[in-house]
Scaffold this active site. Structure first.
Site: not given
Length: 264
Positions: A102-104, A130
């Site tokens: 998720h994200s990074m 994500s």
């Protein structure tokens, strides 16, 4: 919330792994990669929801919680290198792996997936990305060069951290240095132009995410020669917190389909 045995510094398991048959989707281990400033425990709810269906583990980056005495890693490729080494040592390369970032964490998972394919010869991988735009769409963000207030404003705007925690100087002091390192890692990351996987890629995004548009999530399609799926949820950057059951269903259903396809 203590992890079950098999802990390493890097890899945490919160529930016992199911005892599946070798050809079932439950034989896959789902490895989760947190967002900038995030902890392995951010995937506790997803792990609980999937506990009867999949083996779920989460990565704990250096510089936080019980690893707070270690320096956080400021280079995303170095973070991926070290995670890849720890992951293959802890889990091996025989069991099918699925990566969820998720994200990074999406970019860290992407780089680890590249290493699994290129260095370990692992072909049975699925990547779930994500809350992050495709690596082919870099954006100049220099938050890591700005003051602490700028970092905290960005965190507040994403609504992923309890406001009272951000108002507590002692709590902020515990995570600020690792947060800045993570922001530097993702802010300076650029994927190679030929960074393309052969495994299935599933992109998840929130329809009001200020960090990622639906079109930017769709662009992950350019980073695989395998099947690609895009799923849009209602919500912002941390949409998955409001859709844990739906995300769990998506992951388990996709892996069941992927395992079935490999058996054909």
């Amino acid at each position: 919330m203590a992890s079950t045995p098999m802990n390493t510094l890097w890899i945490r398991r919160f529930r016992p792994a199911p005892n599946p048959g070798p050809a079932s989707p439950e034989a896959t281990t789902l490895v989760c990669f947190p967002h900038a400033g995030g902890l392995a425990t951010s995937f506790y709810a997803l792990s609980q929801t999937l506990s009867e269906r999949l083996d779920v583990v989460a990565v704990q980056y250096p510089g936080r919680q019980d690893r707070h005495r270690e320096p956080a890693i400021e280079d995303l490729r170095e973070l991926a290198d070290q995670t890849f080494t720890a992951l293959t040592e802890a889990l091996g390369t025989e069991r099918p792996l699925a990566l969820f970032g998720h994200s990074m964490g999406a970019c860290v998972a992407f780089e680890v997936a590249r290493r699994l394919e290129e260095q370990a010869g692992v072909g049975r991988t699925t990547l779930f990305v994500s809350g992050h735009r495709a690596p082919s769409l870099p954006r100049t963000e220099n938050l890591h060069l700005q003051g602490d207030d700028a970092l905290l404003r960005d965190i507040r705007a994403l609504s992923g951290t309890a406001p009272h925690a951000l108002d507590d100087e002692d709590i902020v002091g515990l995570f600020l240095s690792s947060l800045r390192a993570d922001y530097r890692a993702i802010g300076t990351y650029r994927a190679p132009e030929d960074a393309v996987l052969g495994c299935p890629v599933v992109a998840l995004t929130g329809d009001t995410d200020p960090k990622t548009t639906v079109e930017e999530a769709q662009a992950w399609r350019d980073h695989t020669t395998g099947p690609f799926t895009l799923k849009v949820f209602s919500g912002g950057h941390f949409f998955a917190s409001d859709h844990t059951e739906a995300v769990a269903d998506l992951v388990s259903q996709h892996l069941a389909t992927h395992v079935h396809a490999q058996q054909q």
